[in-house]
Design an enzyme around this catalytic site. Sequence first.
Site, PDB file in Angstrom:
ATOM      1  CG  HIS A 152       0.540   6.224  -0.634  1.00  0.00           C
ATOM      2  ND1 HIS A 152      -0.641   6.867  -1.427  1.00  0.00           N
ATOM      3  CD2 HIS A 152      -0.020   5.551   0.313  1.00  0.00           C
ATOM      4  CE1 HIS A 152      -1.681   6.659  -0.630  1.00  0.00           C
ATOM      5  NE2 HIS A 152      -1.491   5.893   0.557  1.00  0.00           N
ATOM      6  CG  HIS A 162      -1.777   1.202   1.315  1.00  0.00           C
ATOM      7  ND1 HIS A 162      -3.223   1.063   1.011  1.00  0.00           N
ATOM      8  CD2 HIS A 162      -1.651   2.346   1.832  1.00  0.00           C
ATOM      9  CE1 HIS A 162      -3.672   2.324   1.124  1.00  0.00           C
ATOM     10  NE2 HIS A 162      -2.758   3.006   1.648  1.00  0.00           N
ATOM     11  CD  GLU A 163       1.464   3.263   3.825  1.00  0.00           C
ATOM     12  OE1 GLU A 163       1.922   4.664   2.970  1.00  0.00           O
ATOM     13  OE2 GLU A 163       0.496   3.054   4.469  1.00  0.00           O
ATOM     14  CD  GLU A 177      -4.362   7.052   1.693  1.00  0.00           C
ATOM     15  OE1 GLU A 177      -4.393   5.944   1.600  1.00  0.00           O
ATOM     16  OE2 GLU A 177      -3.736   7.801   2.414  1.00  0.00           O
TER      17      GLU A 177
END
Length: 822
Positions: free
Chosen positions: A484, A480-481, A503
């Site tokens: 980003h 997930h990170e 997000e």
Amino acid sequence: MDINLDPSRDDLPLMANTSHLLVKHYVLDLDVDFGSRVLEGNIVLFFGDGNRCKKQSSSSQETFQMESEEAYILRTAEPCHVPKMDSNTFSPKMGHREFAVFGKSDQDAFDNDGNHDNKEHDSESSSSKYCCDTGNHGREDFLLVLDCCDLSVLKVEEVDVAAVPDLEKFTKAPNLTAAPEKRRCEIVRDLVALPADAWREQLDCYTRCSQAPGCGELLFDSDKWSLQIRKKGVPTAADFPHAIRIWYKTKPEGQSVTWTSDQDGRPCVYTMGSPINNRALFPCQEPPVAMSTWQATVRAAASFVVLMSGEKSAKPTPLREGYMSWHYYVTMPMPASTFTIAVGCWTEMKPKTSPLDDLTEHTLPLRPSDADFRYGNTCSHMEYPCRFQSASAATQNIIPYRVFAPVCLEGACREALLWLIPSCLSAAHSVLGTHPFSRLDILIVPTNFPSLGMASPHIIFLSQSTLTGTSHLCGTRLCHEIAHAWFGLAIGARDWTEEWLSEGFATHLEDIFWAEAQQLPPHEALEQQELRACLRWHRLQDELQNSPEGMQVLRPNKEKTGHVSASGASVVKNGLNPEKGFMQVHYLKGYFLLRFLARTLGEETYFPFLRKFVHLFHGQLILSQDFLQMLLESIPENKRFGLSVENIVGDWLECPGIPKALQEERKAKDCSPSRLVRQVGSEVAKWIRVNRRPGKRQRRKREAAFEKLSPDQIVLLLEWLLEQKTLSPQTLHRLQQTYHLQEQDAEVRHRWCELVIKHKYTKAYDQVKRFLQEDQAMGIYLYGELMVSEDARLQQLAHRCFELVKGHMDKASAQVVTEMLF
């Protein structure tokens, strides 16, 4: 704009007048003082022309709203008496008592205007305080407005860049007949406009200019949300100093950084993703359009490690005995909110591999993807040394990385994290192509970190909660990170209310990355993704049932999305609502929208498009319609299934609640669940039968009947069991033993704690207490469950745990818990 907004309740004001002047580069020079819990020093800002002077893109033209400029011009007032100071001998260590004294009545008026200087200095202030008279005294002075909160500003001065030798190599020949002020502005304009291939020379010039002497103090004032600076007799932004130095120090209570202790009990400080971003760390321009580069020199005791969102892995320079200096820089323009710093006694965790296999120092070659070069090497963003134009960067599937953590977590890092990083980085590259950033640091942050992770350029913060249980939670959160880096950092939202653009994309991509990292066959990847969609569907329903409609909308500003005032100032709707940080609507609805688009248009169409979109839009700020319009335009009209930008925006982005298309999809899934979901349903039925017949003989008979479940399946199992009115202590005990729940990851243990609280299973109360102390990133809602239980013992447990952690808890989290408990 009302500058007296309630900071605990209302929208977040972005005050900087970016339409007049834009910060192009920051140079920070700071000392870290753990004794007084402050960062102290100076920052030099280099300005270029503001947005009003630039040609807007067609997208910008549609959304850029002009208003009256009257509020951003200050009538010239007679300044208070300011004794002269020698700027060359000024030290950032000088306290307020070394500044001028003026009458108490003046100070009282200053405080009433919202000044945040220390209250104990009732008869003192900065040398550059001026008395603001709204009457017309003749000429109008241009007023520079910076976003600022909870900073003690000591002095503001113009920097004499003309005194720096040899700048003429990189700037135009100086106009010797021009006034000195004009020459200084021209030098900075030339400096900020240097081409990308001269970035090293530009960085060196910035460094030397930042060390130039001051050439005159500037008048300044501050209120709750901003710092206002002017130069007497300068009426326009074009003539305002283009290089200024601000001497300041942070305050211990400032919300941009958290002073706390790590898991080893050693002091540390870090930026924790505050709702007010970095304005309590340094004066800046907060609006996302104010994209700038920066460099920072930070000094700290030799026992500390300084990590920042910089392009190179900084090596400390020894200073006086016992102190080190750390220097970082970035050459990719980014919003000031992405600046990140962490200072602590961290230890680098290195994998136990042979030098040839050490992926922290070496990168694996990968065949260049044709997809990355189909679109050409021309970028659409402002000029900077871009990795997307580098063939070697395009082949780099694993960028250099480091992991830092307290010593006590070394074993957990080796077991859960270190071995995952190469496969997760490589998976991300296989889906989206070139990594936007050249390296990555990962830091395991203290227990008071309010979320599972946070991504910034070149650095990721992970909660210690991700290190528990199997590698599943750690892997999905890391993916997930990493996502980003593309969505949220390399590509940002031009309007911060469109949080789903960051997000929603990261949530959707984490499943894709994680399946690729595990090298799952397509059918297994699909099954895993269907299971996680089922979990998110349950969470989205809960979120929508427990949140106001106004916070369920992904595009709350609707047709005004992206609008700013004539000065560039704007407001982030619900930006200061303490509950917003714990809501996942933007994550979940955004995820389901992207999943819907990928499934409707076909993944074989959607993901190649996404790679193309990244290649074309990296380094830029976007609105929802930029993505949706390009997506639909890339697909023949007869294959769009009736989709249009208008109906997607209307159905998914601008309406509260659940979109009709999602309701229909989930209804179909309920009728025909995937294999992994059916398996959980079968296990739930077994547990319900066990709970109805708790006899010893029956328990023995069915002991081996339970199937092994994945962490996601266990979470779903516990969620469905939470719907049962009663579960006996025997059933709960057997649940715990069957799945070793106290050893599972934080997601599983969170649901287990909910079961413990609901059914008042006293034998596991210590596990709830431990969760509230060690998993603060996830434990907030358990306080609410404890209080609504109306059980005196459970409520007492909530109060005891809060007393233990509130002194170090994140402020927004503490505020929400306080409202639950009192």
